[in-house]
Design a protein around this motif. Structure first.
Motif, PDB file in Angstrom:
ATOM      1  N   ALA A  56       0.834  -1.206   0.000  1.00  0.00           N
ATOM      2  CA  ALA A  56       0.000   0.000   0.000  1.00  0.00           C
ATOM      3  C   ALA A  56       0.868   1.255   0.000  1.00  0.00           C
ATOM      4  CB  ALA A  56      -0.930  -0.007   1.202  1.00  0.00           C
ATOM      5  N   ALA A  57       1.962   1.229   0.757  1.00  0.00           N
ATOM      6  CA  ALA A  57       2.863   2.384   0.793  1.00  0.00           C
ATOM      7  C   ALA A  57       3.500   2.619  -0.574  1.00  0.00           C
ATOM      8  CB  ALA A  57       3.940   2.178   1.852  1.00  0.00           C
ATOM      9  N   ILE A  58       3.845   1.560  -1.276  1.00  0.00           N
ATOM     10  CA  ILE A  58       4.414   1.710  -2.622  1.00  0.00           C
ATOM     11  C   ILE A  58       3.387   2.329  -3.561  1.00  0.00           C
ATOM     12  CG2 ILE A  58       5.185   0.430  -4.664  1.00  0.00           C
ATOM     13  CD1 ILE A  58       6.611  -1.488  -2.757  1.00  0.00           C
ATOM     14  N   ILE A  59       2.157   1.826  -3.517  1.00  0.00           N
ATOM     15  CA  ILE A  59       1.117   2.359  -4.406  1.00  0.00           C
ATOM     16  C   ILE A  59       0.851   3.825  -4.111  1.00  0.00           C
ATOM     17  CG2 ILE A  59      -1.354   2.218  -4.949  1.00  0.00           C
ATOM     18  CD1 ILE A  59      -1.049  -0.836  -4.650  1.00  0.00           C
ATOM     19  N   VAL A  60       0.709   4.173  -2.849  1.00  0.00           N
ATOM     20  CA  VAL A  60       0.463   5.569  -2.487  1.00  0.00           C
ATOM     21  C   VAL A  60       1.669   6.423  -2.856  1.00  0.00           C
ATOM     22  CG1 VAL A  60       0.087   7.142  -0.553  1.00  0.00           C
ATOM     23  CG2 VAL A  60      -1.227   5.041  -0.707  1.00  0.00           C
ATOM     24  N   GLY A  61       2.879   5.923  -2.614  1.00  0.00           N
ATOM     25  CA  GLY A  61       4.088   6.683  -2.945  1.00  0.00           C
ATOM     26  C   GLY A  61       4.215   6.948  -4.431  1.00  0.00           C
ATOM     27  N   VAL A  62       3.967   5.933  -5.250  1.00  0.00           N
ATOM     28  CA  VAL A  62       4.074   6.112  -6.703  1.00  0.00           C
ATOM     29  C   VAL A  62       3.021   7.100  -7.201  1.00  0.00           C
ATOM     30  CG1 VAL A  62       3.749   4.931  -8.919  1.00  0.00           C
ATOM     31  CG2 VAL A  62       5.204   3.914  -7.164  1.00  0.00           C
ATOM     32  N   THR A  63       1.792   6.949  -6.734  1.00  0.00           N
ATOM     33  CA  THR A  63       0.750   7.882  -7.178  1.00  0.00           C
ATOM     34  C   THR A  63       0.991   9.285  -6.611  1.00  0.00           C
ATOM     35  OG1 THR A  63      -0.678   7.082  -5.393  1.00  0.00           O
ATOM     36  CG2 THR A  63      -1.022   6.153  -7.578  1.00  0.00           C
ATOM     37  N   TRP A  64       1.569   9.363  -5.429  1.00  0.00           N
ATOM     38  CA  TRP A  64       1.897  10.678  -4.859  1.00  0.00           C
ATOM     39  C   TRP A  64       2.968  11.369  -5.693  1.00  0.00           C
ATOM     40  CZ3 TRP A  64       5.821  11.965  -0.724  1.00  0.00           C
ATOM     41  CH2 TRP A  64       5.640  13.251  -0.253  1.00  0.00           C
ATOM     42  N   MET A  65       3.959  10.606  -6.165  1.00  0.00           N
ATOM     43  CA  MET A  65       4.983  11.193  -7.031  1.00  0.00           C
ATOM     44  C   MET A  65       4.414  11.565  -8.400  1.00  0.00           C
ATOM     45  SD  MET A  65       8.495   9.142  -6.154  1.00  0.00           S
ATOM     46  CE  MET A  65       7.826   7.504  -6.289  1.00  0.00           C
ATOM     47  N   ALA A  66       3.336  10.902  -8.829  1.00  0.00           N
ATOM     48  CA  ALA A  66       2.708  11.217 -10.111  1.00  0.00           C
ATOM     49  C   ALA A  66       1.795  12.437 -10.013  1.00  0.00           C
ATOM     50  CB  ALA A  66       1.908  10.021 -10.607  1.00  0.00           C
ATOM     51  N   TYR A  67       1.418  12.824  -8.811  1.00  0.00           N
ATOM     52  CA  TYR A  67       0.475  13.927  -8.651  1.00  0.00           C
ATOM     53  C   TYR A  67       0.964  15.254  -9.250  1.00  0.00           C
ATOM     54  CZ  TYR A  67      -2.723  17.316  -6.739  1.00  0.00           C
ATOM     55  OH  TYR A  67      -3.623  18.319  -6.627  1.00  0.00           O
ATOM     56  N   PRO A  68       2.229  15.644  -9.062  1.00  0.00           N
ATOM     57  CA  PRO A  68       2.657  16.901  -9.689  1.00  0.00           C
ATOM     58  C   PRO A  68       2.487  16.902 -11.200  1.00  0.00           C
ATOM     59  CG  PRO A  68       4.252  16.237  -8.040  1.00  0.00           C
ATOM     60  CD  PRO A  68       3.284  15.101  -8.194  1.00  0.00           C
ATOM     61  N   GLY A  69       2.716  15.760 -11.844  1.00  0.00           N
ATOM     62  CA  GLY A  69       2.493  15.678 -13.287  1.00  0.00           C
ATOM     63  C   GLY A  69       1.023  15.809 -13.638  1.00  0.00           C
TER      64      GLY A  69
END
Length: 128
Positions: free
Chosen positions: A30-43
Motif C-alpha cells: 500500500a505504501a508503494i502504491i500511495v508513494g508512486v501515485t503521490w509522485m505522479a500527482y505533480p504531473g
C-alpha cells in the motif's frame, strides 16, 4: 473437532509469524502504491488533470486492482468461487464508479465535488 483448527502442516500456516508477515507485506504494498501515485500527482497537476478527488480515485483504483491481483496471485487453488470473487470485486468497483460519482442526486448528497470525476479521468488523455 479441534483437529480442524490446527495451524496447517508443520505449523507453517495461520500462525502469528505468518499473519504478521502478511500484514507487513500489505502495508508495504500500500505504501508503494500511495508513494508512486503521490509522485505522479505533480504531473497530473501540471497537465490540469489532477485535483484531490482525481488523485484519490486514482489511488483507490490502484489499491483495488492490486488487491484483486494479490488475491489471484496468492490463491493456490482457483475455482469458480475464487475467480467469481475477483470478477465480482472489480465489477462492483466499476459499478460504484458509475453510480456514486456520476449520478448527480447521489453525488450531491454525499460529496458534490466528486461529481463526474471518473468520466473526467477516463475521457482525459493527459491523465493516462
Amino acid at each position: 473437532h479441534p483437529q480442524l483448527y490446527a495451524v496447517g502442516m508443520n505449523s507453517q500456516e495461520l500462525n502469528t509469524q505468518k499473519t504478521l508477515q502478511t500484514f507487513l507485506a500489505a502495508v508495504f504494498h500500500a505504501a508503494i502504491i500511495v508513494g508512486v501515485t503521490w509522485m505522479a500527482y505533480p504531473g497530473m497537476d501540471v497537465w490540469g488533470v489532477g485535483d484531490y478527488y482525481t488523485f484519490g480515485s486514482a489511488v483507490y483504483t490502484c489499491l483495488i486492482l492490486h488487491l484483486a491481483y494479490r488475491v489471484a496471485f496468492l490463491t493456490c487453488s482457483h475455482n469458480k468461487y475464487t475467480l467469481g470473487a475477483i470478477v465480482f470485486t472489480i465489477s462492483a468497483y466499476i459499478f460504484f464508479l458509475l453510480v456514486y460519482p456520476c449520478v448527480q442526486f447521489i453525488a450531491n448528497i454525499f460529496e458534490p465535488n466528486m461529481y463526474m470525476v471518473p468520466v473526467y479521468m477516463v475521457g482525459n488523455a493527459n491523465f493516462w
